[in-house]
Design an enzyme around this catalytic site. Sequence first.
Site, PDB file in Angstrom:
ATOM      1  N   SER A 141     -84.508 -19.176  57.093  1.00 26.89           N
ATOM      2  CA  SER A 141     -84.492 -18.555  58.420  1.00 26.89           C
ATOM      3  C   SER A 141     -84.190 -19.631  59.452  1.00 26.89           C
ATOM      4  O   SER A 141     -84.505 -20.818  59.250  1.00 26.89           O
ATOM      5  CB  SER A 141     -85.849 -17.916  58.733  1.00 26.89           C
ATOM      6  OG  SER A 141     -85.936 -17.545  60.102  1.00 26.89           O
ATOM      7  N   TYR A 154     -94.948 -18.023  58.632  1.00 26.34           N
ATOM      8  CA  TYR A 154     -93.576 -17.644  58.304  1.00 26.34           C
ATOM      9  C   TYR A 154     -92.655 -18.855  58.410  1.00 26.34           C
ATOM     10  O   TYR A 154     -91.844 -19.121  57.515  1.00 26.34           O
ATOM     11  CB  TYR A 154     -93.111 -16.530  59.245  1.00 26.34           C
ATOM     12  CG  TYR A 154     -91.728 -16.006  58.962  1.00 26.34           C
ATOM     13  CD1 TYR A 154     -91.480 -15.237  57.826  1.00 26.34           C
ATOM     14  CD2 TYR A 154     -90.661 -16.282  59.806  1.00 26.34           C
ATOM     15  CE1 TYR A 154     -90.212 -14.749  57.551  1.00 26.34           C
ATOM     16  CE2 TYR A 154     -89.388 -15.804  59.543  1.00 26.34           C
ATOM     17  CZ  TYR A 154     -89.170 -15.036  58.416  1.00 26.34           C
ATOM     18  OH  TYR A 154     -87.915 -14.557  58.137  1.00 26.34           O
TER      19      TYR A 154
END
Length: 257
Positions: A141, A154
């Site tokens: 990401s 995350y």
Amino acid sequence: MRLLHKTALITGAGSGIGRVTALRFASEGAQVIVNDLKAADGEETVRLIREQGGEATFLQADVTKASDVEQMVERALQTYGAIDILFNNAGISGIGAIHELSEELWDRVVNVNMKGVFLPCKYVVPHMIERGSGNIINMSSAIAEIGLMKRAVYAATKGAVLTLTKCMQVDYASHNIRVNALLPGTILTPFVEKYLKESYADAEEGLNTIRRRQLTGDLGRPEDVANAALFLASDESKFMMGSPLYIDGGCTFGKMA
């Protein structure tokens, strides 16, 4: 038909980016192994692929459980004889600063986002080594490169996936296995739509807030990531090894004046 005669295993392919990528790969000639924890979602992806004339099989498995993943890989090889492309797409988010996170949430996000990459690789890579070729795409990401409020766990897992990708490439380059990572920015998926409804009193205002992170002034779409995944899966990217590919609308390296 850039993936003709190739077999691709895509984890978390029952919805969002995974589903759109499965459809994209199939449209380019790949035989797609659709993995998801939810049978109804995975089977729907297979139905959509077959509806457009593609070839696909659904294999239900929890990517955090070794026995599930081992059986999935064995069944995939029995069905198609090879796994040319592994796209480790399955993942979940976790919202909160470190002091706000429960141990249970931390463990769950780490388990899915990190172990869920480790286990498919563990069982697919020996087959790729034996064949002398393979292509692995790991879903990282853009958050691996930037700080973002209340995304501690995350971000930690996606940073780990990016580093793992680079280390894997060093280990497996001599076996003609390529390993690269996708780094999307915020993509408008069902998960993000759910997050907006649950986290903002006004979902539209929340969407506008997120839009301002991107230089494009808008969120990406699953198709944007699917096209990037197709590029990495094809021979067009044959000189890319251990590389991060950003699909983020400019949020990583840009800043609005």
